[in-house]
Design a protein around this motif. Structure first.
Motif, mmCIF file in Angstrom:
data_model
loop_
_atom_site.group_PDB
_atom_site.id
_atom_site.type_symbol
_atom_site.label_atom_id
_atom_site.label_comp_id
_atom_site.label_asym_id
_atom_site.label_seq_id
_atom_site.Cartn_x
_atom_site.Cartn_y
_atom_site.Cartn_z
ATOM 1 N N GLN A 217 0.811 -1.211 0.000
ATOM 2 C CA GLN A 217 0.000 0.000 0.000
ATOM 3 C C GLN A 217 0.847 1.265 0.000
ATOM 4 O OE1 GLN A 217 -2.788 -0.278 3.248
ATOM 5 N NE2 GLN A 217 -4.374 -1.173 1.950
ATOM 6 N N GLU A 218 1.854 1.296 0.856
ATOM 7 C CA GLU A 218 2.686 2.499 0.935
ATOM 8 C C GLU A 218 3.448 2.715 -0.368
ATOM 9 O OE1 GLU A 218 4.055 5.962 2.161
ATOM 10 O OE2 GLU A 218 2.589 4.727 3.247
ATOM 11 N N THR A 220 2.501 1.681 -3.250
ATOM 12 C CA THR A 220 1.517 2.074 -4.249
ATOM 13 C C THR A 220 1.230 3.567 -4.179
ATOM 14 O OG1 THR A 220 0.474 -0.097 -4.024
ATOM 15 C CG2 THR A 220 -0.816 1.611 -5.113
ATOM 16 N N ARG A 221 1.087 4.075 -2.958
ATOM 17 C CA ARG A 221 0.809 5.501 -2.797
ATOM 18 C C ARG A 221 1.950 6.360 -3.327
ATOM 19 N NH1 ARG A 221 -2.012 3.866 1.991
ATOM 20 N NH2 ARG A 221 -0.075 3.898 3.203
ATOM 21 N N GLN A 222 3.163 5.864 -3.119
ATOM 22 C CA GLN A 222 4.328 6.636 -3.561
ATOM 23 C C GLN A 222 4.535 6.545 -5.063
ATOM 24 O OE1 GLN A 222 7.654 5.223 -1.283
ATOM 25 N NE2 GLN A 222 6.853 5.977 0.684
ATOM 26 N N ASP A 225 -0.244 8.208 -8.593
ATOM 27 C CA ASP A 225 -1.120 9.264 -8.098
ATOM 28 C C ASP A 225 -2.442 8.636 -7.654
ATOM 29 O OD1 ASP A 225 -2.870 8.934 -10.325
ATOM 30 O OD2 ASP A 225 -1.640 10.302 -11.514
ATOM 31 N N SER A 226 -3.323 9.424 -7.063
ATOM 32 C CA SER A 226 -4.528 8.871 -6.448
ATOM 33 C C SER A 226 -5.466 8.225 -7.459
ATOM 34 C CB SER A 226 -5.273 9.971 -5.680
ATOM 35 O OG SER A 226 -5.650 11.023 -6.558
ATOM 36 N N GLN A 229 -3.953 4.888 -8.519
ATOM 37 C CA GLN A 229 -4.064 3.944 -7.400
ATOM 38 C C GLN A 229 -5.487 3.397 -7.317
ATOM 39 O OE1 GLN A 229 -2.744 5.483 -3.617
ATOM 40 N NE2 GLN A 229 -3.897 3.942 -2.483
#
Length: 361
Positions: A217-218, A220-222, A225-226, A229
């Motif tokens: 998850q982390e 993916t966030r990095q 972009d939202s 994701q």
């Protein structure tokens, strides 16, 4: 190969019948399986190798009727086997030989040709069609929805608000789902989400891929972009959301074969009920359980199992297995009770073993 499901109930008739009675009973059943008609004492006297008078034959037929092995459909008719008689014949008299070489070759050629495009669905559909054509009954294949290893996921834009999520497994199966796009998603974000998924899911099952993305998850966030994701999460959820739905699929070919010798409306209604039952979730689970409970080909005649009790049909069914010998489906033939069991049993057995080998790769 065959599991004689009711052999324990048939020892008494076998012990009671002398050789003459067995010969007469066998001729009655063979005649019925050949033309579906009752046979009388005069015709039997011509069929039997021994010289017996019609009167003697009638006495024996009366004894067979008393045992519940034959019956007369009306007063002036000859005799036909009862359901118990057919089971007795299958378990005590039927000789199953190897499938003829030309039929083995034909089945193998057709199944392998269907597998050349690596589509499991194509192989199973062809197996159903083959069984229907050779048996003149309905060919049936039941497949469980096993999760295969993933190869590729791609998003293809359909319009500004929708995209097609395409999932390809390593076995070559392709599944498509339509998903709603978040507002403002660009084509480059669709590509970015596809690339991220493909970097992490290759060789994993869908369940493993979901777990993998959840642990990242982390990252993916990095990395995304939202909106991208959101696409990654939705791309996996569009399949996982269906995981609680029907996990088996039924393929039936040759239904029209079952109608060829049917004229009465009640018989048509029984057939309709049969296919309605088969196509329910419970019916398919029952069918898979029937195949899985035995080690090889199983024969069910008429009402011997609940699924076929209303239609009076017979089923010859065998499981097929994966590389770990787990039952992943079943295939067989449905037809009237006067199926040519001796011919169909090796046909079903060989097709099931061939499909098993092909699906194992």
């Amino acid at each position: 190969m065959i599991r004689p499901d009711r052999a324990d109930t048939l020892h008494a008739p076998l012990q009671v019948l002398d050789q003459r009675s067995r010969d007469i009973f066998q001729r009655i059943v063979e005649s019925y399986l050949n033309d579906g008609e009752p046979v009388g004492s005069r015709n039997l006297s011509r069929l039997l190798p021994l010289s017996l008078s019609p009167a003697t034959i009638r006495n024996v037929m009366s004894d067979l009727e008393h045992l519940g092995l034959v019956y007369s459909p009306h007063i002036s008719a000859g005799r036909m086997p009862t359901q118990l008689g057919l089971r007795f014949f299958v378990d005590a008299f039927m000789e199953v030989s190897d499938l003829p070489a030309d039929e083995r070759s034909s089945i193998e050629h057709q199944v392998r040709a269907a597998g050349q495009n690596n589509s499991v669905e194509h192989v199973l559909t062809e197996a159903s069609q083959i069984l229907s054509g050779l048996s003149r009954g309905a060919g049936l294949v039941l497949a469980t929805k096993a999760e295969g290893a993933l190869k590729h996921i791609e998003f293809v834009r359909l319009d500004p608000t929708r995209a097609l999520a395409v999932m390809v497994t390593q076995s070559g199966d392709v599944e498509n789902r339509v998903l709603d796009l978040p507002a403002g998603v660009t084509s480059s974000q669709l590509i970015e989400a596809s690339n991220f998924l493909n970097a992490h899911i290759h060789g994993k099952t869908l369940a493993e891929a979901r777990n993998q993305i959840a642990t990242l998850q982390e990252e993916t966030r990095q990395a995304l972009d939202s909106l991208s994701q959101h696409l990654v999460e939705q791309g996996l959820a569009v399949w996982s959301g269906a995981s609680g739905d029907q996990q088996t699929r039924l393929i039936v070919r040759g239904r029209s074969n079952l109608l060829e010798n049917i004229s009465a409306q009640d018989d048509l209604e029984r057939l309709r009920l049969l296919f309605d039952d088969l196509e329910t979730k419970e019916g398919m689970i029952q069918l898979l359980d029937l195949a899985e409970a035995g080690s090889g080909v199983r024969i069910f005649i008429g009402s011997e199992n609940k699924l076929f009790s209303l239609s009076g049909s017979s089923l010859v069914v065998a499981p097929y297995r994966d590389s770990e010998q787990r039952v992943i489906g079943a295939l067989g033939v449905i037809g009237p009770t006067r199926l040519n069991y001796a011919r169909i049993v090796p046909m079903v057995d060989y097709t099931a073993s061939l499909v098993s080998r092909l699906l194992r790769g």
